[in-house]
Scaffold this motif. Structure first.
Motif, PDB file in Angstrom:
ATOM      1  N   THR A  22      43.906  43.710  41.140  1.00  0.00           N
ATOM      2  CA  THR A  22      43.531  44.984  41.759  1.00  0.00           C
ATOM      3  C   THR A  22      43.408  46.129  40.783  1.00  0.00           C
ATOM      4  OG1 THR A  22      45.703  45.901  42.272  1.00  0.00           O
ATOM      5  CG2 THR A  22      44.809  44.322  43.826  1.00  0.00           C
ATOM      6  N   GLN A  23      43.531  45.886  39.493  1.00  0.00           N
ATOM      7  CA  GLN A  23      43.467  47.012  38.571  1.00  0.00           C
ATOM      8  C   GLN A  23      42.079  47.632  38.537  1.00  0.00           C
ATOM      9  OE1 GLN A  23      45.217  46.067  34.892  1.00  0.00           O
ATOM     10  NE2 GLN A  23      44.589  47.936  33.914  1.00  0.00           N
ATOM     11  N   ARG A  24      41.088  46.866  38.977  1.00  0.00           N
ATOM     12  CA  ARG A  24      39.733  47.371  38.965  1.00  0.00           C
ATOM     13  C   ARG A  24      39.425  48.195  40.204  1.00  0.00           C
ATOM     14  NH1 ARG A  24      40.668  42.807  38.287  1.00  0.00           N
ATOM     15  NH2 ARG A  24      39.904  42.180  40.316  1.00  0.00           N
ATOM     16  N   SER A  25      40.432  48.504  40.999  1.00  0.00           N
ATOM     17  CA  SER A  25      40.176  49.169  42.269  1.00  0.00           C
ATOM     18  C   SER A  25      39.712  50.602  42.116  1.00  0.00           C
ATOM     19  CB  SER A  25      41.441  49.151  43.133  1.00  0.00           C
ATOM     20  OG  SER A  25      42.481  49.828  42.481  1.00  0.00           O
ATOM     21  N   ALA A  26      39.892  51.188  40.951  1.00  0.00           N
ATOM     22  CA  ALA A  26      39.449  52.559  40.741  1.00  0.00           C
ATOM     23  C   ALA A  26      38.593  52.638  39.495  1.00  0.00           C
ATOM     24  CB  ALA A  26      40.656  53.492  40.598  1.00  0.00           C
ATOM     25  N   ARG A  27      37.749  53.644  39.459  1.00  0.00           N
ATOM     26  CA  ARG A  27      36.911  53.849  38.293  1.00  0.00           C
ATOM     27  C   ARG A  27      37.490  54.972  37.464  1.00  0.00           C
ATOM     28  NH1 ARG A  27      31.666  55.527  40.898  1.00  0.00           N
ATOM     29  NH2 ARG A  27      30.741  55.313  38.855  1.00  0.00           N
TER      30      ARG A  27
ATOM     31  N   HIS B 227      56.087  47.030  36.474  1.00  0.00           N
ATOM     32  CA  HIS B 227      55.910  45.732  37.127  1.00  0.00           C
ATOM     33  C   HIS B 227      54.540  45.138  36.798  1.00  0.00           C
ATOM     34  CE1 HIS B 227      59.478  45.023  39.578  1.00  0.00           C
ATOM     35  NE2 HIS B 227      59.529  46.323  39.817  1.00  0.00           N
ATOM     36  N   ARG B 228      53.523  45.961  36.708  1.00  0.00           N
ATOM     37  CA  ARG B 228      52.183  45.467  36.383  1.00  0.00           C
ATOM     38  C   ARG B 228      52.128  44.945  34.949  1.00  0.00           C
ATOM     39  NH1 ARG B 228      48.063  46.946  39.722  1.00  0.00           N
ATOM     40  NH2 ARG B 228      46.592  47.346  38.039  1.00  0.00           N
ATOM     41  N   ILE B 229      52.806  45.642  34.039  1.00  0.00           N
ATOM     42  CA  ILE B 229      52.853  45.176  32.652  1.00  0.00           C
ATOM     43  C   ILE B 229      53.580  43.837  32.565  1.00  0.00           C
ATOM     44  CG2 ILE B 229      53.738  45.697  30.351  1.00  0.00           C
ATOM     45  CD1 ILE B 229      53.359  48.693  31.087  1.00  0.00           C
ATOM     46  N   ALA B 230      54.688  43.719  33.298  1.00  0.00           N
ATOM     47  CA  ALA B 230      55.429  42.453  33.301  1.00  0.00           C
ATOM     48  C   ALA B 230      54.553  41.310  33.791  1.00  0.00           C
ATOM     49  CB  ALA B 230      56.687  42.576  34.160  1.00  0.00           C
ATOM     50  N   ARG B 231      53.689  41.592  34.764  1.00  0.00           N
ATOM     51  CA  ARG B 231      52.793  40.550  35.271  1.00  0.00           C
ATOM     52  C   ARG B 231      51.753  40.157  34.228  1.00  0.00           C
ATOM     53  NH1 ARG B 231      51.986  41.508  41.755  1.00  0.00           N
ATOM     54  NH2 ARG B 231      54.181  41.908  42.203  1.00  0.00           N
ATOM     55  N   GLN B 232      51.328  41.105  33.409  1.00  0.00           N
ATOM     56  CA  GLN B 232      50.398  40.754  32.334  1.00  0.00           C
ATOM     57  C   GLN B 232      51.058  39.768  31.368  1.00  0.00           C
ATOM     58  OE1 GLN B 232      47.406  41.050  32.810  1.00  0.00           O
ATOM     59  NE2 GLN B 232      46.569  42.818  31.733  1.00  0.00           N
TER      60      GLN B 232
ATOM     61  N   VAL C  63      52.207  49.500  47.265  1.00  0.00           N
ATOM     62  CA  VAL C  63      50.856  50.047  47.135  1.00  0.00           C
ATOM     63  C   VAL C  63      50.528  50.295  45.665  1.00  0.00           C
ATOM     64  CG1 VAL C  63      49.392  52.042  47.643  1.00  0.00           C
ATOM     65  CG2 VAL C  63      50.844  51.077  49.435  1.00  0.00           C
ATOM     66  N   GLY C  64      51.487  50.824  44.914  1.00  0.00           N
ATOM     67  CA  GLY C  64      51.251  51.117  43.504  1.00  0.00           C
ATOM     68  C   GLY C  64      50.961  49.878  42.683  1.00  0.00           C
ATOM     69  N   VAL C  65      51.714  48.813  42.945  1.00  0.00           N
ATOM     70  CA  VAL C  65      51.486  47.566  42.218  1.00  0.00           C
ATOM     71  C   VAL C  65      50.138  46.970  42.616  1.00  0.00           C
ATOM     72  CG1 VAL C  65      52.293  45.198  41.897  1.00  0.00           C
ATOM     73  CG2 VAL C  65      53.927  47.093  41.842  1.00  0.00           C
ATOM     74  N   GLU C  66      49.798  47.066  43.894  1.00  0.00           N
ATOM     75  CA  GLU C  66      48.546  46.467  44.370  1.00  0.00           C
ATOM     76  C   GLU C  66      47.327  47.190  43.840  1.00  0.00           C
ATOM     77  OE1 GLU C  66      46.132  45.805  48.547  1.00  0.00           O
ATOM     78  OE2 GLU C  66      48.308  45.911  48.587  1.00  0.00           O
TER      79      GLU C  66
ATOM     80  N   ALA D 282      36.284  46.434  48.863  1.00  0.00           N
ATOM     81  CA  ALA D 282      35.258  45.554  48.330  1.00  0.00           C
ATOM     82  C   ALA D 282      35.435  45.326  46.845  1.00  0.00           C
ATOM     83  CB  ALA D 282      33.873  46.160  48.591  1.00  0.00           C
ATOM     84  N   ARG D 283      36.213  46.200  46.199  1.00  0.00           N
ATOM     85  CA  ARG D 283      36.403  46.059  44.760  1.00  0.00           C
ATOM     86  C   ARG D 283      37.855  45.776  44.421  1.00  0.00           C
ATOM     87  NH1 ARG D 283      34.446  50.967  45.182  1.00  0.00           N
ATOM     88  NH2 ARG D 283      36.107  51.894  43.976  1.00  0.00           N
ATOM     89  N   THR D 284      38.682  45.550  45.419  1.00  0.00           N
ATOM     90  CA  THR D 284      40.105  45.409  45.199  1.00  0.00           C
ATOM     91  C   THR D 284      40.553  43.976  45.443  1.00  0.00           C
ATOM     92  OG1 THR D 284      40.502  47.686  45.851  1.00  0.00           O
ATOM     93  CG2 THR D 284      42.379  46.207  45.924  1.00  0.00           C
ATOM     94  N   THR D 285      41.252  43.404  44.478  1.00  0.00           N
ATOM     95  CA  THR D 285      41.776  42.058  44.620  1.00  0.00           C
ATOM     96  C   THR D 285      43.206  42.146  45.112  1.00  0.00           C
ATOM     97  OG1 THR D 285      40.448  41.405  42.728  1.00  0.00           O
ATOM     98  CG2 THR D 285      42.167  39.884  43.427  1.00  0.00           C
ATOM     99  N   VAL D 286      43.536  41.408  46.150  1.00  0.00           N
ATOM    100  CA  VAL D 286      44.897  41.423  46.670  1.00  0.00           C
ATOM    101  C   VAL D 286      45.831  40.762  45.679  1.00  0.00           C
ATOM    102  CG1 VAL D 286      46.386  40.617  48.529  1.00  0.00           C
ATOM    103  CG2 VAL D 286      44.067  41.392  49.036  1.00  0.00           C
ATOM    104  N   VAL D 287      46.991  41.354  45.457  1.00  0.00           N
ATOM    105  CA  VAL D 287      47.962  40.767  44.542  1.00  0.00           C
ATOM    106  C   VAL D 287      48.264  39.340  44.982  1.00  0.00           C
ATOM    107  CG1 VAL D 287      50.344  40.856  43.759  1.00  0.00           C
ATOM    108  CG2 VAL D 287      49.004  42.952  43.885  1.00  0.00           C
ATOM    109  N   GLY D 288      48.206  38.429  44.012  1.00  0.00           N
ATOM    110  CA  GLY D 288      48.425  37.031  44.318  1.00  0.00           C
ATOM    111  C   GLY D 288      47.124  36.287  44.558  1.00  0.00           C
TER     112      GLY D 288
END
Length: 340
Positions: free
Chosen positions: A85-90, A8-13, A274-277, A109-115
């Motif tokens: 939100t892909q930047r939510s983890a290092r 789903h994340r790839i499809a969004r890209q 949660v996984g997509v976010e 603080a580092r996570t962007t909500v989907v949408g």
């Protein structure tokens, strides 16, 4: 193998960077030259995922169907932005802290909500070309590379399909399936799949999953991995969902009460979201701030039983078991998961 949230994340890209654009399609490897010729130069009009399958629509009602399988991956290059939100983890999720915030701040603080807004993959200031590999989420990586000044970059390795616009390029490597279909062909593929919580109506999907499990004399540990029963669940989510439900993976579908099956669907809806976010298969709830940071950085701190064979259960301290079920590794706690 990529699980549903990754696809789903790839499809969004693709929706973000390719839909609405004319696309040059080629097969640098040569194995998909005939298929590429059918859609070369056409405008991409849609991008969607159903479970582990992805469908890219082009004008003239032609679709590129891709199933990454175990070895498949997409490499994105160019002036692209990261999925929300892909930047939510290092670490495994990215080589640098792309947001410019404190790397030790709380995840939110580092996570962007989907949408919400998306930050650029390029550095602040003058844009630089960037590469992003998207496959199974544990291996997703970002490479900010000044050497990518020349665009498009030369294909590297065995690239089955290259999709190229004026600003972005996507290279596909090692897929299990890659074919061009018409609308009827796409529908046949989708009809053979079980419900996907991000595609199907929540209630209708629940009924479909219930119908496909109820009465089956097959272990639930196998049914959850059957893409005709429910879409998108792979080895990680299978093990974690069964533990969260305290279900013995060997209990058959026929032995499960309807409410237990319904609860599995609802938990899959939650975990997929949660996984997509977050871009991570984060399956442990109730973590404090420090626990969330650890979980987003390291898989060992993110799961109840997956890849924890030989270690004590986080709940009861019983040793986590590992067995092979239909050729795949199954992780479970013999004590916590002793019943229906």
């Amino acid at each position: 193998m990529p699980e549903g949230h990754s696809v789903h994340r790839i499809a969004r890209q693709f929706a973000r960077h390719f839909v609405g654009e004319p696309v040059r399609v080629s097969s640098p490897q040569g194995r998909f030259a005939d298929g590429a010729a059918l859609i070369d130069g056409r405008t991409m009009t849609d991008s969607k995922a159903v479970g582990k399958q992805m469908f890219l629509e082009f004008d003239a009602a032609l679709w590129l169907r891709v199933h990454l399988g175990i070895y498949g991956a997409w490499d994105f290059s160019g002036s692209i932005t990261q999925d929300a939100t892909q930047r939510s983890a290092r670490g495994r999720m990215g080589q640098t802290n792309m947001t410019g915030t404190d790397p030790d701040a709380a995840p939110d603080a580092r996570t962007t909500v989907v949408g919400g807004h998306e930050a650029s993959l390029s550095s602040i200031g003058a844009p630089r070309r960037t590469r992003l590999r998207m496959a199974e989420a544990e291996k997703e990586s970002v490479i900010d590379d000044a050497a990518l000044a020349a665009f498009p970059p030369e294909p590297v390795g065995q690239v089955r399909v290259r999709l190229l616009t004026e600003r972005a390029v996507a290279d596909l490597r090692g897929p299990t399936a890659c074919e061009v279909l018409d609308a009827q062909g796409v529908q046949r593929v989708i009809d053979a799949l079980g419900p996907d919580p991000l595609v199907d109506d929540a209630d209708a999907g629940e009924e479909r999953m219930l119908a496909r499990i109820r009465g089956r004399r097959v272990p639930i540990g196998l049914l959850l991995m059957d893409q005709s029963v429910v879409s998108g669940i792979g080895n990680v989510y299978r093990a974690e969902m069964l533990f969260r439900a305290r279900l013995d993976p060997h209990v058959t579908g026929a032995a499960l009460p309807d409410d237990v099956i319904r609860d599995l669907w609802r938990d899959w809806r939650y975990l997929l979201g949660v996984g997509v976010e977050t871009g991570q298969m984060l399956t442990m709830d109730g973590l404090d701030e420090e626990g969330q940071r650890a979980a987003l950085r390291n898989r060992a701190d993110r799961h109840w039983v997956y890849k924890r064979e030989g270690l004590p259960c986080r709940i009861c301290r019983t040793t986590i078991a590992l067995e092979i079920a239909a050729g795949r590794k199954l992780y479970w706690c013999p004590s916590c998961q002793a019943g229906v």
